[in-house]
Structure formats: C-alpha cells, structure tokens
Design an enzyme around this catalytic site. Structure first.
Site, PDB file in Angstrom:
ATOM      1  N   CYS A   7       1.951  -2.554  -8.567  1.00 49.27           N
ATOM      2  CA  CYS A   7       2.996  -3.426  -9.114  1.00 49.27           C
ATOM      3  C   CYS A   7       3.214  -3.118 -10.599  1.00 49.27           C
ATOM      4  CB  CYS A   7       2.633  -4.895  -8.911  1.00 49.27           C
ATOM      5  SG  CYS A   7       2.902  -5.504  -7.227  1.00 49.27           S
ATOM      6  N   ASP A  30       0.723  11.278  -7.251  1.00 48.56           N
ATOM      7  CA  ASP A  30      -0.635  10.728  -7.263  1.00 48.56           C
ATOM      8  C   ASP A  30      -1.382  11.268  -8.484  1.00 48.56           C
ATOM      9  OD1 ASP A  30      -2.641   9.475  -4.802  1.00 48.56           O
ATOM     10  OD2 ASP A  30      -3.592  10.436  -6.532  1.00 48.56           O
ATOM     11  N   HIS A  46       5.511  -6.471  -3.242  1.00 37.94           N
ATOM     12  CA  HIS A  46       4.064  -6.358  -3.006  1.00 37.94           C
ATOM     13  C   HIS A  46       3.735  -6.723  -1.564  1.00 37.94           C
ATOM     14  CE1 HIS A  46      -0.224  -6.219  -3.895  1.00 37.94           C
ATOM     15  NE2 HIS A  46      -0.303  -7.200  -2.999  1.00 37.94           N
ATOM     16  N   ASN A  87      -3.474   4.735   4.607  1.00 38.98           N
ATOM     17  CA  ASN A  87      -4.838   4.243   4.785  1.00 38.98           C
ATOM     18  C   ASN A  87      -4.783   2.728   4.813  1.00 38.98           C
ATOM     19  OD1 ASN A  87      -5.932   6.862   4.653  1.00 38.98           O
ATOM     20  ND2 ASN A  87      -5.967   6.781   2.406  1.00 38.98           N
ATOM     21  N   THR A  95      -8.007   2.103  -1.214  1.00 35.34           N
ATOM     22  CA  THR A  95      -8.576   1.652  -2.485  1.00 35.34           C
ATOM     23  C   THR A  95      -7.589   0.808  -3.292  1.00 35.34           C
ATOM     24  OG1 THR A  95      -7.908   3.706  -3.579  1.00 35.34           O
ATOM     25  CG2 THR A  95     -10.143   3.628  -2.669  1.00 35.34           C
ATOM     26  N   HIS A  98      -1.881  -2.280  -2.187  1.00 34.26           N
ATOM     27  CA  HIS A  98      -0.420  -2.418  -2.203  1.00 34.26           C
ATOM     28  C   HIS A  98       0.037  -1.307  -1.259  1.00 34.26           C
ATOM     29  CE1 HIS A  98       3.535  -2.995  -4.611  1.00 34.26           C
ATOM     30  NE2 HIS A  98       3.790  -2.085  -3.678  1.00 34.26           N
ATOM     31  N   HIS A 100       1.133   1.719   0.678  1.00 29.12           N
ATOM     32  CA  HIS A 100       1.646   2.997   0.184  1.00 29.12           C
ATOM     33  C   HIS A 100       1.438   4.078   1.225  1.00 29.12           C
ATOM     34  CE1 HIS A 100      -2.588   2.650  -1.066  1.00 29.12           C
ATOM     35  NE2 HIS A 100      -2.667   3.968  -0.908  1.00 29.12           N
ATOM     36  N   HIS A 102       1.002   8.227   1.499  1.00 26.47           N
ATOM     37  CA  HIS A 102       0.761   9.492   0.816  1.00 26.47           C
ATOM     38  C   HIS A 102       1.631  10.546   1.498  1.00 26.47           C
ATOM     39  CE1 HIS A 102      -3.262   8.235  -0.939  1.00 26.47           C
ATOM     40  NE2 HIS A 102      -3.143   7.357   0.029  1.00 26.47           N
TER      41      HIS A 102
END
Ligand code: 5GP
Ligand code: ZN
Length: 114
Positions: A7, A30, A46, A87, A95, A98, A100, A102
């Site tokens: 955020c 990243d 969020h 993930n 980890t 929020h 996401h 990849h």
C-alpha cells in the site's frame, strides 16, 4: 492499510520502479529479482491474499491478468514465455500480505513447477 508495504508503494510513500499502472492496478520491479524479468502486479485496493478474494472484489483479477499480458508484451517475453505466480499463505512462502502476482521470465525455467 497503513502498515502494508505494498500500500505504501502504491501511495508512493516507498519508491519503486514502475512498469505499468491503471486506475485499479500497479506493477513494479521486484526489489530482489529471481529472474531477468521479475515484476509484481498488485491491486490498488488492499486485499490480503488470494484467500480474501470474494464475489465482490474478484473482478480485480480481470485487471491483473490483462496487466500481465500487457507487461509481458512490453518486456518482450510474451512469446518466449513467463510464469505468473501467486503465493498464498505461509506454506507457499507469502511474505507480503497484500495480494500480488509475480510475473517472472527472460530465462528458461524448465518443465517442473517446483
Ligand atoms: P511473496 O513472498 O509475498 O510472494 O513476495 C513478496 C515479494 O515482494 C518478494 O519477491 C520481495 O522481494 C518483494 N518485496 C518486498 N519488499 C519490497 C519492496 O520494498 N520493494 C519491492 N520492489 N519489492 C519488495
Ligand atoms: Zn496493502
């Protein structure tokens, strides 16, 4: 979410290398790339993880997937190929809580998923 790192990235409180942005989605490189191209695609809203998708907010997935297509084209890896990875939760190694995706590519990753 005031204590969410993504955020803060979306709100430009933390710098990032922008790749793509719409009203609903932001994508950035990243900080610790695991492939020649490693981009994170996040909803501006969020959403903590894939588990928090609901009938009311799942429409964002359309934007995320269309963003992935556009970003892959921009990076020149649409034809050579890429992986889109989410993930979800501890066992998957999430980890940042929020949602996401990849987008990784630019090298051959073989045929095994893991
Ligand atoms: P996860 O393990 O939750 O699926 O992935 C989180 C990703 O966020 C990791 O690949 C990590 O390198 C990336 N990341 C964590 N903090 C930052 C940051 O401040 N900036 C950027 N650009 N990426 C980050
Ligand atoms: Zn957040």
């Amino acid at each position: 979410m005031s204590d969410c790192i993504f955020c803060k990235i979306i709100n430009r409180e933390i710098p990032s290398k922008s790749v793509y942005e719409t009203e609903k989605v932001y994508a950035f490189h990243d900080i610790n790339p695991e492939a020649p191209f490693h981009v994170l695609i996040v909803p501006k809203e969020h959403i903590g993880s894939h588990n928090e998708l609901t009938p009311d907010n799942v429409g964002i997935m359309k934007d995320i997937h269309l963003a992935a297509n556009e970003i892959a084209r921009q990076l020149g890896i649409a034809e050579s190929g890429y992986r889109l990875i989410n993930n979800c939760g501890a066992d998957a190694g999430q980890t940042v809580f929020h949602l996401h995706y990849h987008l990784v590519g630019g090298k051959s990753m073989g045929t095994k998923i893991l």
